[in-house]
Scaffold this motif. Structure first.
Motif, short mmCIF file in Angstrom:
data_model
loop_
_atom_site.label_atom_id
_atom_site.label_comp_id
_atom_site.label_asym_id
_atom_site.label_seq_id
_atom_site.Cartn_x
_atom_site.Cartn_y
_atom_site.Cartn_z
N SER A 41 37.55 39.69 43.94
CA SER A 41 36.47 40.55 43.46
C SER A 41 36.95 41.99 43.34
O SER A 41 37.66 42.51 44.21
CB SER A 41 35.28 40.48 44.43
OG SER A 41 34.34 41.48 44.13
N LEU A 42 36.53 42.64 42.25
CA LEU A 42 36.94 44.02 42.02
C LEU A 42 36.32 44.98 43.04
O LEU A 42 36.85 46.06 43.29
CB LEU A 42 36.53 44.46 40.61
CG LEU A 42 37.16 43.68 39.44
CD1 LEU A 42 36.67 44.25 38.12
CD2 LEU A 42 38.68 43.73 39.51
N TYR A 43 35.20 44.58 43.63
CA TYR A 43 34.47 45.48 44.51
C TYR A 43 34.71 45.18 46.00
O TYR A 43 34.11 45.83 46.85
CB TYR A 43 32.98 45.40 44.20
CG TYR A 43 32.69 45.63 42.74
CD1 TYR A 43 32.87 46.88 42.17
CD2 TYR A 43 32.27 44.59 41.92
CE1 TYR A 43 32.63 47.10 40.82
CE2 TYR A 43 32.03 44.79 40.57
CZ TYR A 43 32.22 46.05 40.03
OH TYR A 43 31.98 46.27 38.70
N SER A 47 34.07 47.83 49.40
CA SER A 47 32.95 47.35 50.21
C SER A 47 33.41 47.03 51.63
O SER A 47 32.75 47.43 52.61
CB SER A 47 32.34 46.09 49.57
OG SER A 47 31.91 46.36 48.26
N LEU A 107 34.55 53.31 44.97
CA LEU A 107 34.29 51.98 44.42
C LEU A 107 34.83 51.82 43.00
O LEU A 107 35.56 50.86 42.73
CB LEU A 107 32.79 51.69 44.47
CG LEU A 107 32.37 50.26 44.12
CD1 LEU A 107 32.89 49.28 45.15
CD2 LEU A 107 30.85 50.16 44.03
N PRO A 108 34.53 52.73 42.06
CA PRO A 108 35.12 52.58 40.72
C PRO A 108 36.65 52.65 40.72
O PRO A 108 37.32 51.91 39.99
CB PRO A 108 34.52 53.76 39.93
CG PRO A 108 33.29 54.14 40.68
CD PRO A 108 33.59 53.86 42.13
N THR A 110 38.83 51.89 43.22
CA THR A 110 39.44 50.69 43.78
C THR A 110 39.23 49.48 42.86
O THR A 110 40.09 48.59 42.80
CB THR A 110 38.86 50.38 45.16
OG1 THR A 110 37.42 50.35 45.08
CG2 THR A 110 39.28 51.41 46.18
N ALA A 111 38.11 49.45 42.13
CA ALA A 111 37.89 48.37 41.17
C ALA A 111 38.94 48.41 40.07
O ALA A 111 39.47 47.38 39.64
CB ALA A 111 36.49 48.46 40.57
N LEU A 112 39.27 49.64 39.62
CA LEU A 112 40.31 49.79 38.61
C LEU A 112 41.67 49.34 39.14
O LEU A 112 42.41 48.61 38.47
CB LEU A 112 40.37 51.25 38.15
CG LEU A 112 41.48 51.61 37.15
CD1 LEU A 112 41.29 50.84 35.86
CD2 LEU A 112 41.49 53.11 36.88
N GLN A 114 42.26 47.28 41.61
CA GLN A 114 42.22 45.84 41.84
C GLN A 114 42.41 45.07 40.54
O GLN A 114 43.04 44.02 40.51
CB GLN A 114 40.89 45.46 42.50
CG GLN A 114 40.80 44.00 42.94
CD GLN A 114 41.51 43.73 44.24
OE1 GLN A 114 42.39 44.50 44.65
NE2 GLN A 114 41.15 42.64 44.88
N SER A 115 41.86 45.60 39.44
CA SER A 115 42.00 44.92 38.16
C SER A 115 43.44 44.98 37.63
O SER A 115 43.86 44.12 36.85
CB SER A 115 41.05 45.53 37.12
OG SER A 115 41.44 46.87 36.83
#
Length: 275
Positions: A41-43, A47, A107-108, A110-112, A114-115
């Motif tokens: 999960s990207l989030y 989290s 959050l944005p 780390t989502a980037l 992670q992707s």
């Protein structure tokens, strides 16, 4: 007779190692089989980082509350002459500031990240020795990188004003304030942690344990208590809360996050705050 005792000791050690290996392998197979989608999960990183930080802070919130009625708890505070423990309002105020930064910035980001990462899930769990070596290597490398970055933020006025000054609003820190920093500093620490893991080449299980221990040590460093069971009392190489509180009080020195050898080597070691 001594040979028999030695053989039995080796046999017990081998059994313990085999049991530990089975436990690690079982844990890893459970993660691979049922939790793979969650781990991708990207989030998840942001989290988990926020939730574990809050959970690790909870015992120290209880200590701050008990400090008003229990003399023993008050005796554990490092800066007992600097005033009472932080109020409940200070805790909530700090909580919302950290939450806001995580939701809007961390959050944005780390989502980037992670992707862009290529997550690998090897079939085998790490051995006990591999797990130990990777985690220790991560802490030593992260400690060195953070020392260099922290030293630079204090020595370069622009870096201090733009990035680090917000964290030093707490002359007497408390547990939750460990991540009460500017968004730029939070992202820089994330980058240091990810770079450390990448350089060491950690197994995913080692990576998770490193993140958890890293979060706990950051909370303990800022907690404001010199507890009888604190890790720095068990491991003399760690500075712990007294070491880091001296940094906040003096606004200089003790730049390494956990160990003391870099500060001693470069002459930036400061005597911990008297208890």
């Amino acid at each position: 007779m001594w040979e028999d005792v030695g053989d039995r000791g080796d046999e017990v050690t081998d059994r313990m190692n085999a049991t530990a290996a089975l436990v690690l392998q079982g844990l890893w197979e459970y993660v691979r089989a049922g939790q793979r989608d969650i781990l991708l999960s990207l989030y998840l990183p942001a989290s988990c980082a926020f939730l574990t930080h809050v959970l690790f802070c909870a015992p120290f919130l209880a200590l701050d509350a008990l400090g008003s009625v229990c003399q023993r708890v008050r005796s554990w505070r490092i800066a007992s002459g600097s005033g009472p423990p932080p109020s409940l309002w200070q805790w909530f105020d700090c909580f919302w500031r950290v939450l806001y930064k995580y939701v809007t910035i961390v959050l944005p980001a780390t989502a980037l990240v992670q992707s862009l990462r290529s997550c690998k899930f090897p079939e085998l769990a790490p051995t006990c020795w591999q797990l130990f070596v990777e985690i220790v290597a991560c802490f030593l490398l992260f400690d060195m990188l953070y020392f260099m970055w922290h030293y630079a933020m204090h020595r370069v006025p622009w870096l201090y004003r733009s990035i680090h000054q917000m964290h030093h609003q707490h002359r007497v820190p408390f547990a939750l304030a460990a991540q009460d920093s500017s968004p730029a500093e939070l992202l820089s620490l994330l980058l240091l942690a990810l770079s450390t893991i990448w350089v060491v080449g950690c197994h995913p299980l080692s990576e998770v344990i490193f993140h958890l221990l890293n979060s706990w040590l950051a909370v303990e460093d800022h907690c404001g208590y010199n507890l009888p069971w604190a890790l720095h009392r068990l491991l003399p190489c760690l500075g712990g809360a007294p070491f880091h509180q001296a940094h906040h009080s003096l606004q200089s020195g003790n730049y390494a996050p956990y160990f003391t050898h870099w500060d001693q080597l470069f002459g930036t070691y400061r005597t911990p705050v008297p208890h």
